[in-house]
Design a protein around this motif. Structure first.
Motif, PDB file in Angstrom:
ATOM      1  N   PHE A 136       6.258   2.461  -6.705  1.00  0.00           N
ATOM      2  CA  PHE A 136       6.111   1.605  -7.885  1.00  0.00           C
ATOM      3  C   PHE A 136       6.391   2.413  -9.153  1.00  0.00           C
ATOM      4  CE2 PHE A 136       3.086  -1.148  -5.284  1.00  0.00           C
ATOM      5  CZ  PHE A 136       3.948  -2.230  -5.224  1.00  0.00           C
ATOM      6  N   LYS A 137       5.809   3.604  -9.218  1.00  0.00           N
ATOM      7  CA  LYS A 137       6.001   4.444 -10.405  1.00  0.00           C
ATOM      8  C   LYS A 137       7.456   4.850 -10.553  1.00  0.00           C
ATOM      9  CE  LYS A 137       1.303   6.255 -10.718  1.00  0.00           C
ATOM     10  NZ  LYS A 137       0.425   7.457 -10.676  1.00  0.00           N
ATOM     11  N   VAL A 161       0.259  -0.235 -11.508  1.00  0.00           N
ATOM     12  CA  VAL A 161       0.097  -1.283 -10.496  1.00  0.00           C
ATOM     13  C   VAL A 161      -1.303  -1.159  -9.908  1.00  0.00           C
ATOM     14  CG1 VAL A 161       0.877  -2.164  -8.268  1.00  0.00           C
ATOM     15  CG2 VAL A 161       2.553  -1.353  -9.943  1.00  0.00           C
ATOM     16  N   GLN A 162      -2.041  -2.238  -9.933  1.00  0.00           N
ATOM     17  CA  GLN A 162      -3.374  -2.265  -9.332  1.00  0.00           C
ATOM     18  C   GLN A 162      -3.325  -3.112  -8.057  1.00  0.00           C
ATOM     19  OE1 GLN A 162      -6.638  -3.102 -12.214  1.00  0.00           O
ATOM     20  NE2 GLN A 162      -4.989  -3.189 -13.724  1.00  0.00           N
ATOM     21  N   LEU A 163      -3.788  -2.553  -6.948  1.00  0.00           N
ATOM     22  CA  LEU A 163      -3.896  -3.307  -5.699  1.00  0.00           C
ATOM     23  C   LEU A 163      -5.347  -3.729  -5.519  1.00  0.00           C
ATOM     24  CD1 LEU A 163      -1.660  -1.352  -3.156  1.00  0.00           C
ATOM     25  CD2 LEU A 163      -1.034  -3.204  -4.715  1.00  0.00           C
ATOM     26  N   ALA A 164      -5.563  -5.014  -5.374  1.00  0.00           N
ATOM     27  CA  ALA A 164      -6.919  -5.555  -5.275  1.00  0.00           C
ATOM     28  C   ALA A 164      -7.141  -6.133  -3.889  1.00  0.00           C
ATOM     29  CB  ALA A 164      -7.140  -6.632  -6.339  1.00  0.00           C
ATOM     30  N   LYS A 165      -8.037  -5.489  -3.098  1.00  0.00           N
ATOM     31  CA  LYS A 165      -8.367  -5.990  -1.776  1.00  0.00           C
ATOM     32  C   LYS A 165      -9.131  -7.306  -1.901  1.00  0.00           C
ATOM     33  CE  LYS A 165     -10.091  -3.025   1.169  1.00  0.00           C
ATOM     34  NZ  LYS A 165     -11.061  -2.185   1.947  1.00  0.00           N
ATOM     35  N   ILE A 168       0.826  -1.208   0.000  1.00  0.00           N
ATOM     36  CA  ILE A 168       0.000   0.000   0.000  1.00  0.00           C
ATOM     37  C   ILE A 168       0.862   1.260   0.000  1.00  0.00           C
ATOM     38  CG2 ILE A 168      -1.685   1.302   1.359  1.00  0.00           C
ATOM     39  CD1 ILE A 168      -2.783  -1.480   2.289  1.00  0.00           C
ATOM     40  N   ILE A 169       1.905   1.268   0.805  1.00  0.00           N
ATOM     41  CA  ILE A 169       2.798   2.429   0.870  1.00  0.00           C
ATOM     42  C   ILE A 169       3.539   2.611  -0.452  1.00  0.00           C
ATOM     43  CG2 ILE A 169       4.853   3.397   1.990  1.00  0.00           C
ATOM     44  CD1 ILE A 169       2.227   3.613   3.619  1.00  0.00           C
ATOM     45  N   ALA A 170       3.984   1.514  -1.051  1.00  0.00           N
ATOM     46  CA  ALA A 170       4.664   1.613  -2.348  1.00  0.00           C
ATOM     47  C   ALA A 170       3.751   2.223  -3.403  1.00  0.00           C
ATOM     48  CB  ALA A 170       5.147   0.236  -2.798  1.00  0.00           C
ATOM     49  N   GLN A 171       2.464   1.919  -3.301  1.00  0.00           N
ATOM     50  CA  GLN A 171       1.493   2.480  -4.240  1.00  0.00           C
ATOM     51  C   GLN A 171       1.219   3.957  -3.940  1.00  0.00           C
ATOM     52  OE1 GLN A 171       0.357   1.740  -7.041  1.00  0.00           O
ATOM     53  NE2 GLN A 171      -1.842   1.299  -7.119  1.00  0.00           N
ATOM     54  N   GLU A 172       0.927   4.256  -2.683  1.00  0.00           N
ATOM     55  CA  GLU A 172       0.485   5.601  -2.321  1.00  0.00           C
ATOM     56  C   GLU A 172       1.597   6.647  -2.385  1.00  0.00           C
ATOM     57  OE1 GLU A 172      -2.581   6.880  -1.651  1.00  0.00           O
ATOM     58  OE2 GLU A 172      -3.308   4.937  -2.375  1.00  0.00           O
ATOM     59  N   MET A 206      10.900  -2.799  -1.223  1.00  0.00           N
ATOM     60  CA  MET A 206      12.016  -2.559  -0.305  1.00  0.00           C
ATOM     61  C   MET A 206      12.032  -1.112   0.165  1.00  0.00           C
ATOM     62  SD  MET A 206      15.113  -4.589  -2.209  1.00  0.00           S
ATOM     63  CE  MET A 206      15.011  -6.339  -2.613  1.00  0.00           C
ATOM     64  N   GLU A 207      11.786  -0.194  -0.761  1.00  0.00           N
ATOM     65  CA  GLU A 207      11.779   1.224  -0.413  1.00  0.00           C
ATOM     66  C   GLU A 207      10.657   1.512   0.581  1.00  0.00           C
ATOM     67  OE1 GLU A 207      11.777   5.515  -2.761  1.00  0.00           O
ATOM     68  OE2 GLU A 207      11.973   3.637  -3.887  1.00  0.00           O
ATOM     69  N   ALA A 208       9.500   0.924   0.340  1.00  0.00           N
ATOM     70  CA  ALA A 208       8.368   1.108   1.251  1.00  0.00           C
ATOM     71  C   ALA A 208       8.667   0.513   2.621  1.00  0.00           C
ATOM     72  CB  ALA A 208       7.119   0.467   0.655  1.00  0.00           C
TER      73      ALA A 208
END
Length: 453
Positions: free
Chosen positions: A83-84, A91-95, A75-79, A296-298
């Protein structure tokens, strides 16, 4: 609190990206973590200079997750745009509604409306690879690529058992509750989120260490994480094992207490993992490493404790956990009101994502895979002959070499890249030890088990 964790709470994690043109300093959110009130306005992370050697083959991937703290790196990598930053712009995160849904959606893949990989309990990827938990026993080859976190779990008990000495060591008095109920029409009922994996193992280990046979003395049932609070409130179960924030929510809602944190049972234990379908990884090796770099960054951002209030606000959003950050902030800092008069205030007991007192959290140690498979044999989930097959299965599923490659390309410090696939001897709260060089000795040392060995 140890000096190690004092340093973690102060440190601003900086990651460098190793590319052919030279190392690029990663800026944006790592240097300027978003303030809790201004997360929506947080700057996207700046893109690295992508060269042909690291440019991903695809920018699109769909990853599944369960809304518990184990999912935080995704979630953090996305927000925060990680990822970008590494070229994965779609990247799609699917709950997922449950772990069963995660398994089924992995099987059909993103092309069929499912997912390409994501968050998994262990040893789900191994069992799926062998076709042991899939529909029709279809073999779905999987790769374990990283560990998402350590700790961040608890075993919650309904308030009707308050004051009955149900704690870490059940042999000290709590066992009598289980003994009194086991011969009745309503034996002690404990829930986990998916069978034959992490959450069931934590329950089983805790019970067996206290002299309670989980196969004969209690009733164990699977319940999705989101249903645990409702089921505890209605009195349909006595206990459950799952990830934060759900155990702590029980305390906040005054319907139960925390008997034990899993960090008390096994300090710095392996928890949940990032894994993907083998076919996707084999087709997109550069994209796989780009995803890993972002994770890793997240993980490093999350292990700066100064960022955890902001993390709670992000995770609590409606599209993720749909919880007020209050239910996340304390536990993310290692502050636990256990609900029974006991209070824990220790960052080393909190969920950790990048490093702990034993070294790397993110790196997927093969020795941990072996413990999960050995524990599977202990309870009859796998036949004893899997002890002889375990190394081959782990080598097929665990792709720690890809983690290493991604870490080196990202400029991770050499000291943070393990040089051994084994973390060595593991010690549990009851004094039992697991030596990955001799899993048979571990099985023989256990008093309560289903396997004959």
């Amino acid at each position: 609190m140890s000096e190690f964790f004092n340093q973690i709470s102060r440190r601003k994690f900086i990651v460098t990206a190793g590319v052919s043109a030279g190392a690029v300093l990663l800026k944006g959110c790592l240097e300027n973590p978003p303030e809790p009130g201004g997360i929506a306005q947080a700057k996207q992370a700046e893109a690295v200079k992508l060269t042909p050697e690291i440019t991903p083959e695809t920018t699109t991937v769909k990853l599944g997750y369960i809304p518990i703290v184990e999912a935080a790196p995704l979630i953090i990598a996305q927000e925060l745009g990680f990822f970008k930053r590494w070229g994965m712009t779609n990247v799609q995160l699917a709950k997922q509604a449950s772990w069963g849904s995660m398994r089924d959606n992995t099987e059909i893949g993103s092309a069929g409306g499912g997912v390409d990989g994501g968050q998994y309990q262990m040893p789900m990827p191994h069992l799926m690879t062998e076709g042991l938990i899939t529909k029709g026993n279809t073999k779905i080859p999987m790769y374990v690529l990283a560990q998402l976190n350590t700790q961040g779990n608890g075993i919650a008990i309904a308030n009707k058992h308050a004051g009955k000495e149900i704690g870490l060591d059940l042999a000290k008095g709590g066992k009598i509750v289980f003994d009194q109920l086991k011969s009745t029409k309503n034996p002690f009922t404990a829930a986990f989120t998916f069978g034959k994996v992490n959450q069931e193992f934590w329950l089983r280990y805790w019970l067996a260490a206290g002299g309670i046979n989980p196969d004969t003395d209690v009733k164990l049932i699977p319940v999705s994480a989101a249903q645990t609070v409702a089921n505890m409130r209605t009195g349909t179960m006595d206990a459950f094992s799952t990830g934060d924030p759900w155990p702590y929510r029980i305390v906040k809602d005054k319907i139960g207490f925390l008997a034990v944190l899993t960090s008390e049972m096994w300090k710095n234990h392996p928890e949940e993992y990032f894994a993907m379908k083998a076919e996707w990884v084999d087709t997109h090796p550069k994209a796989t490493k780009a995803i890993l770099k972002a994770i890793m960054e997240a993980q490093q951002w999350l292990d700066n404790f100064e960022n955890r209030e902001a993390a709670a606000a992000i995770l609590g959003r409606r599209n993720y956990f749909n919880l007020t950050p209050t239910f996340l902030k304390d536990s993310l800092q290692g502050n636990y009101d256990m609900g029974n008069g006991r209070v824990i205030n220790d960052k080393s007991m909190a969920v950790l994502y990048w490093k702990d007192e034993r070294g790397s959290v993110s790196y997927p140690y093969k020795s941990h895979d072996l413990w999960f498979l050995t524990e599977s044999i202990r309870w009859g989930f796998l036949p004893p002959e899997y002890l002889n097959k375990a190394k081959d299965l782990i080598d097929r599923v665990n792709k720690e070499n890809i983690w290493r490659e991604a870490a080196k390309e990202a400029g991770i410090m050499e000291a943070d890249i393990p040089t051994n696939t084994s973390r060595g001897l593991e010690t549990f709260f009851d004094g039992v030890t697991f030596d990955p060089e001799n899993p048979t000795a571990y099985l023989k040392s256990l008093k309560i088990k289903k396997v004959n060995i």
